[in-house]
Design an enzyme around this catalytic site. Structure first.
Site, PDB file in Angstrom:
ATOM      1  N   ASP A 173      36.744  32.033  52.916  1.00 57.90           N
ATOM      2  CA  ASP A 173      35.162  32.071  52.301  1.00 57.90           C
ATOM      3  C   ASP A 173      34.396  31.278  53.312  1.00 57.90           C
ATOM      4  O   ASP A 173      34.484  30.147  53.152  1.00 57.90           O
ATOM      5  CB  ASP A 173      35.339  31.629  50.770  1.00 57.90           C
ATOM      6  CG  ASP A 173      34.118  31.923  50.161  1.00 57.90           C
ATOM      7  OD1 ASP A 173      33.088  31.870  50.871  1.00 57.90           O
ATOM      8  OD2 ASP A 173      34.094  32.098  48.863  1.00 57.90           O
ATOM      9  N   ARG A 234      36.130  43.782  43.587  1.00 60.37           N
ATOM     10  CA  ARG A 234      35.287  45.058  43.327  1.00 60.37           C
ATOM     11  C   ARG A 234      35.946  45.992  44.286  1.00 60.37           C
ATOM     12  O   ARG A 234      36.626  45.911  45.501  1.00 60.37           O
ATOM     13  CB  ARG A 234      33.776  44.825  44.101  1.00 60.37           C
ATOM     14  CG  ARG A 234      33.106  44.150  43.174  1.00 60.37           C
ATOM     15  CD  ARG A 234      32.524  44.951  41.995  1.00 60.37           C
ATOM     16  NE  ARG A 234      31.872  44.437  41.055  1.00 60.37           N
ATOM     17  CZ  ARG A 234      32.079  43.944  39.810  1.00 60.37           C
ATOM     18  NH1 ARG A 234      33.397  43.939  39.505  1.00 60.37           N
ATOM     19  NH2 ARG A 234      31.283  43.450  38.957  1.00 60.37           N
ATOM     20  N   ASP A 258      42.962  46.592  40.111  1.00 60.94           N
ATOM     21  CA  ASP A 258      42.206  46.620  38.955  1.00 60.94           C
ATOM     22  C   ASP A 258      41.039  47.311  39.119  1.00 60.94           C
ATOM     23  O   ASP A 258      40.136  47.510  38.212  1.00 60.94           O
ATOM     24  CB  ASP A 258      41.896  45.340  38.336  1.00 60.94           C
ATOM     25  CG  ASP A 258      41.281  45.312  37.068  1.00 60.94           C
ATOM     26  OD1 ASP A 258      42.035  46.062  36.164  1.00 60.94           O
ATOM     27  OD2 ASP A 258      40.237  44.751  36.750  1.00 60.94           O
ATOM     28  N   GLU A 263      34.262  54.407  40.207  1.00 59.55           N
ATOM     29  CA  GLU A 263      34.933  54.270  38.913  1.00 59.55           C
ATOM     30  C   GLU A 263      33.862  55.013  37.768  1.00 59.55           C
ATOM     31  O   GLU A 263      32.553  55.101  37.897  1.00 59.55           O
ATOM     32  CB  GLU A 263      34.788  52.807  38.438  1.00 59.55           C
ATOM     33  CG  GLU A 263      35.618  51.927  39.442  1.00 59.55           C
ATOM     34  CD  GLU A 263      35.894  50.506  39.091  1.00 59.55           C
ATOM     35  OE1 GLU A 263      34.943  49.800  38.265  1.00 59.55           O
ATOM     36  OE2 GLU A 263      36.544  49.745  39.581  1.00 59.55           O
ATOM     37  N   HIS A 282      40.080  48.326  35.511  1.00 59.36           N
ATOM     38  CA  HIS A 282      39.113  47.495  35.642  1.00 59.36           C
ATOM     39  C   HIS A 282      39.057  46.627  34.377  1.00 59.36           C
ATOM     40  O   HIS A 282      37.873  46.438  33.698  1.00 59.36           O
ATOM     41  CB  HIS A 282      37.659  48.195  35.704  1.00 59.36           C
ATOM     42  CG  HIS A 282      36.595  47.199  36.447  1.00 59.36           C
ATOM     43  ND1 HIS A 282      35.716  47.768  37.258  1.00 59.36           N
ATOM     44  CD2 HIS A 282      36.432  45.844  36.161  1.00 59.36           C
ATOM     45  CE1 HIS A 282      34.895  46.660  37.285  1.00 59.36           C
ATOM     46  NE2 HIS A 282      35.519  45.516  37.106  1.00 59.36           N
ATOM     47  N   ALA A 284      40.401  43.246  34.312  1.00 62.52           N
ATOM     48  CA  ALA A 284      40.693  41.890  34.645  1.00 62.52           C
ATOM     49  C   ALA A 284      40.023  40.804  33.929  1.00 62.52           C
ATOM     50  O   ALA A 284      40.522  39.843  33.142  1.00 62.52           O
ATOM     51  CB  ALA A 284      40.721  41.726  35.997  1.00 62.52           C
TER      52      ALA A 284
END
Length: 323
Positions: A173, A234, A258, A263, A282, A284
């Site tokens: 990150d 995402r 997920d 979508e 989706h 989670a």
């Protein structure tokens, strides 16, 4: 009377907090509001809107809502809202950072354990009369190397949940202070090192131009052939066509998704035909506790703005009315 619209209601008691500043009405739960005209019909006279990630707030939609003072998004950053258009119209767009972080981290850990224990395959085999076999031998999570891509709140919580398993955690990150990563027991590394070293790679970064298809054919080829890829971030973080090839040709051992590029995901998605993938719709962050936090957080932002106060979490920081 001030008009407040909850476009996709899911926690109505928390949304009703806003009744102290206006009349609260709810959208149709069976409609996705991806059609501009449908959304305009619903929010055209609204002073405030509470939304999820489904509706598409294009410049046409935003400009049509002449009275709108705030768009309050439940959950993650509002990628479905045109921030430039909102800012030009003087509308703050808020979100509820961290509200579903624990739920997402728990879901990621659940997928990780399910994959390495081969739960989907063994469950299906048992239903067909099979018992345990050599090709369905499970693994231990303990002592594995886990890579976390994106060390925001969900990634951080996952690192904490992994602590009892005595895993080595690598983190990529570039926007997080290295001291935060180290204090969580993780090691900051570059993405190539993470992909080539880890037994498990879990994605937790935001979707933006920089992260679109972050995991593509080249990335997948860098991973170990016994590695698992997890995505609770995402869908567009992964190039699904490349992932399909990687799973079919066993570049990696498996994947747990997920989220998807499109979508709601369609049942004819070719990934769904593979036996080395675990999929969830989706969900989670779709827990009772997280939804309450999201709804309350978004509702409290609406209350602040309609009272003339500053929002706490504006996604368009260049918006200056409340500064």
């Amino acid at each position: 009377m001030t008009d407040i619209v909850v476009v996709e209601p899911f926690e109505t008691s928390s949304h009703m907090l806003m009744s102290q500043v206006g009349n609260v009405r709810f959208g149709n739960t069976t409609c996705t509001y991806t059609n501009e005209d449908e959304l305009i019909d619903l929010i055209g006279d609204a002073d405030a809107v509470v939304t999820t990630s489904r509706g598409r707030y294009t410049p046409k939609v935003i400009c049509a809502a002449k009275k709108l003072k705030i768009i309050a998004k439940c959950g993650a950053l509002p990628n479905n809202v045109d921030l430039n258009a909102a800012t030009k119209c003087g509308i703050p767009v808020t979100w509820t950072p961290g509200s579903n972080a624990v739920s997402v981290a728990e879901h990621a850990l659940t997928i990780i354990l399910s994959l390495i224990k081969k739960l989907p395959q063994t469950m299906q085999g048992l239903k067909q009369g099979e018992w345990h076999s050599e090709d369905k031998k499970a693994e231990e999570l303990t002592n594995k190397i886990v890579g976390i891509v994106g060390f925001g709140q969900a990634g951080y919580h996952l690192s904490k949940l992994l602590t009892p398993y005595n895993v080595r955690i690598l983190c990529f990150d570039p926007y997080i202070n290295k001291d935060k990563v180290l204090s969580a027991g993780a090691e900051p590394v570059d993405l190539d090192t993470l992909l080539s070293s880890c037994d498990i790679v879990s994605l937790h970064c935001h979707m933006c131009e920089e992260t679109f298809h972050l995991i593509d054919k080249g990335s997948l080829q860098k991973m170990k052939n016994n590695a698992f890829l997890i995505n609770t971030g995402r869908g567009q973080l992964i190039d699904e066509s490349a992932l399909e090839i990687a799973l079919k040709e066993k570049w990696i051992a498996g994947a747990g998704l997920d989220v998807f590029e499109t979508e709601p995901a369609k049942k004819d998605n070719p990934l769904f035909q593979l036996d080395n993938i675990l999929i969830t719709p989706h969900m989670a962050g779709w827990t009772h506790e997280a939804l309450i936090r999201e709804a309350r957080g978004a509702s409290e932002e609406v209350i602040r703005v309609l009272k003339g106060e500053a929002p706490l979490n504006a996604a368009n920081p260049e918006y200056t009315k409340y500064k």
